[in-house]
Design a protein around this motif. Sequence first.
Motif, PDB file in Angstrom:
ATOM      1  N   ALA A   1       9.773  46.858  32.716  1.00  0.00           N
ATOM      2  CA  ALA A   1      11.007  46.777  33.123  1.00  0.00           C
ATOM      3  C   ALA A   1      11.943  45.403  33.162  1.00  0.00           C
TER       4      ALA A   1
ATOM      5  N   ASN B   1      14.351  43.493  28.332  1.00  0.00           N
ATOM      6  CA  ASN B   1      15.479  44.368  27.850  1.00  0.00           C
ATOM      7  C   ASN B   1      15.115  45.188  26.833  1.00  0.00           C
TER       8      ASN B   1
ATOM      9  N   HIS C   1      21.262  45.634  13.061  1.00  0.00           N
ATOM     10  CA  HIS C   1      19.887  45.464  12.256  1.00  0.00           C
ATOM     11  C   HIS C   1      19.485  46.674  11.970  1.00  0.00           C
TER      12      HIS C   1
ATOM     13  N   PHE D   1      15.167  43.303  34.357  1.00  0.00           N
ATOM     14  CA  PHE D   1      15.327  42.491  33.376  1.00  0.00           C
ATOM     15  C   PHE D   1      16.694  41.674  33.354  1.00  0.00           C
TER      16      PHE D   1
ATOM     17  N   ILE E   1      21.070  32.778  33.045  1.00  0.00           N
ATOM     18  CA  ILE E   1      21.746  33.273  32.005  1.00  0.00           C
ATOM     19  C   ILE E   1      23.286  33.762  32.545  1.00  0.00           C
TER      20      ILE E   1
ATOM     21  N   ASN F   1      27.371  36.711  29.866  1.00  0.00           N
ATOM     22  CA  ASN F   1      26.339  37.296  28.911  1.00  0.00           C
ATOM     23  C   ASN F   1      25.486  38.396  29.691  1.00  0.00           C
TER      24      ASN F   1
ATOM     25  N   LYS G   1      26.584  41.758  27.292  1.00  0.00           N
ATOM     26  CA  LYS G   1      25.343  41.675  26.410  1.00  0.00           C
ATOM     27  C   LYS G   1      24.101  42.469  26.702  1.00  0.00           C
ATOM     28  N   HIS G   2      23.375  41.950  27.877  1.00  0.00           N
ATOM     29  CA  HIS G   2      22.418  42.764  28.463  1.00  0.00           C
ATOM     30  C   HIS G   2      22.661  44.238  28.871  1.00  0.00           C
TER      31      HIS G   2
ATOM     32  N   LEU H   1      24.691  46.484  25.808  1.00  0.00           N
ATOM     33  CA  LEU H   1      23.845  47.309  24.880  1.00  0.00           C
ATOM     34  C   LEU H   1      23.028  48.186  25.220  1.00  0.00           C
ATOM     35  N   ASN H   2      22.619  48.444  26.791  1.00  0.00           N
ATOM     36  CA  ASN H   2      21.955  49.463  27.175  1.00  0.00           C
ATOM     37  C   ASN H   2      22.962  50.755  27.619  1.00  0.00           C
TER      38      ASN H   2
ATOM     39  N   LEU I   1      20.648  57.222  21.143  1.00  0.00           N
ATOM     40  CA  LEU I   1      20.672  56.011  21.752  1.00  0.00           C
ATOM     41  C   LEU I   1      20.181  56.133  23.247  1.00  0.00           C
ATOM     42  N   ASN I   2      19.650  57.108  23.844  1.00  0.00           N
ATOM     43  CA  ASN I   2      19.155  57.038  24.970  1.00  0.00           C
ATOM     44  C   ASN I   2      17.950  56.316  24.849  1.00  0.00           C
ATOM     45  N   PRO I   3      17.425  55.389  25.753  1.00  0.00           N
ATOM     46  CA  PRO I   3      16.354  54.446  25.770  1.00  0.00           C
ATOM     47  C   PRO I   3      15.342  55.445  25.474  1.00  0.00           C
ATOM     48  N   LYS I   4      14.106  54.884  24.575  1.00  0.00           N
ATOM     49  CA  LYS I   4      12.981  55.744  24.347  1.00  0.00           C
ATOM     50  C   LYS I   4      12.095  55.582  25.761  1.00  0.00           C
TER      51      LYS I   4
ATOM     52  N   ASN J   1       9.719  55.136  28.311  1.00  0.00           N
ATOM     53  CA  ASN J   1       8.253  54.465  28.531  1.00  0.00           C
ATOM     54  C   ASN J   1       7.141  55.186  28.338  1.00  0.00           C
TER      55      ASN J   1
END
Lengths: 337, 281
Positions: free
Chosen positions: A121, A124, B2, B169, B178, B182, B186-187, B190-191, B275-278, B280
């Motif tokens: 976690a 990011n 990317h 995170f 940070i 930002n 950003k963090h 992005l999610n 787009l859903n986070p893989k 874990n």
Amino acid sequence: MRTIMCSAGCITRKEAVVMSEPIIEVKNLTKYFDVRKYLLGKRERVHAVENVLFELYESETLGIVGESGSGKSTLARLITGLLEPTRGKIIYKGIDITGSRRAYLNKIPKLIQMVFQDPYASLNPRIKVGEAIAEPLRIHKIVDKKEVRTEVERLLKLVGLQPEMYDRFPHEFSGGQRQRIVIARALALKPEVLICDEAVSALDVSIQAQILNLFNQLKEKLNLTYIFIGHDLSVVKYISDRIMVMYLGEIMEIAPAEELFNKKLHPYTQALISAVPDIEEENKRIILEGDIPSPINPPTGCKFHTRCFKKRKICEEEHPELKEVAPGHYVRCHFVG
Amino acid sequence: MHEKKSFFQLLMRSRLTVVGLIGVLIIVLMGIFAPFIAEKPKGYGSEILLPPSTNHWFGTDNLGLDIFAEVVWGARTSLFVSLVAVLVAIVIGVPAGMISGYKKGVIGSIIDSLIDIFLTLPILPLMIVIAAVIGSSILNVAVIIGIFSWPSLARVTRNATLKISELQFIEAAKCLGIPTGNIIFKHILLNIMGPILVNITLIMATAVLSEAGLSFLGLGDPTTWSWGVILKKAWENGAVIDTPNPWWWWFWPSVFVTFYVISFNLLGTGINDILNPKPND
């Protein structure tokens, strides 16, 4: 044999501790959280950390142990400035950095860094690991813009990873590798103090050993000072010079690691140590009854009395002070000292 | 950006998403190239209420206008309305949701209550009233729809932000010094792109439904062709209940509204899956 070797090692380490200056002084640090269960419900006060007072010496490793809910992590967050204390002070090399959020917003991260518990976690998932390490470098202008990538690659190597891993995403790494990345990121700002909040608890035992060794190597290379928080006493003992035992936000005992294990003065320390499996000695387990009480209404008197096997009347009525029973060895118990 | 290529490849993996994407593309191309596909229908024609034929693919209406042309130009209106509505919803909803999700406290609670209030408002009657008061130009209609669409986007953004900002995170980023800007843009952003994008496609879909509804009730822009306007004209002229029934008049706009909504929904679901986070391991 094992004991002799270890205690010899610890004496030299202890001497080093006595010689050096305090890098962080924590003075009567207290943190209460006011919570409301409902919108108009009664405010309740969580006593997360209460009157914590200790010094952290340069180049030492201070272990902090305690059950969940004992205030270890809150303490770590207070020291790093993630939380503001209700009362008390944090002095860093003579400078008051309490309530650092504004005045020291830029400086604290460069002095004190933290490694978090969950390597899954704490990165990011949408940012490449190289970029994750590069971000603090750029924001705090640690190195020249052109040298960021080289610096990140150097850091990756430092924690035992390949520089080619720069362009990969966190999900391509294992837990141990991720924790190495997190450590590299924390070291990017060249901090002097590294707080490891249960930094190996989420890892497999074999990986734990690797990361612990990495911590020890880094400490020597970079002259770091550690606060190592854990609930596994054997792990904390392995890495620490001194150990602090916390219960319900208070320090119960603080002593050099060997001494704490040998003397076990506080009943809570005794119970914790008895729970560590030991192959050589067959020790009697002290099973504590019940769970840690709610920090919303902590017990009166000695906070540990509700579960203590040595409890007497005085424990319910009087709050024991932290007493120095031997040089550098403090205990909070009515029956010690 | 990317991973644009791999993202596209992932998008292509699900058949339903491909169907949705093709549907959206068809509508977008129809909207953009409307003047090249069919002449803007206006005035009167001589061939009244003709059924579909090779000359008039979708038949003609009671004024002799080509319904295919009306539908094509309607796509343009629908796209315009939904894009403007989405833009309005994003501009209000995303910052509102992110701030209320990240700043727990007075500001967060106020924005959250506001979202709740807006979500409980009876939207259609209010839209009707406002459209009647400020006049029903196509831009007005689009903005009104947008203003009533932001709460759902804000709610989705807020929930996603709440979930992400609890993660370690974010705390690690704070610890690394940070800046908050930002961290949020950003963090966190992005999610939460997944849920936001999905909600945007849903707003695209519902905006067209709302526009059709408003037009049907006579609150759309009568000077512009939209699928709702075609339906309204069909209804006014009894095309829905007449016998023999000029079914092509109400059928084609209805099909396109449905096609539009389904296409955007399928695309949204597809994007969501990718787009859903893989999870874990």
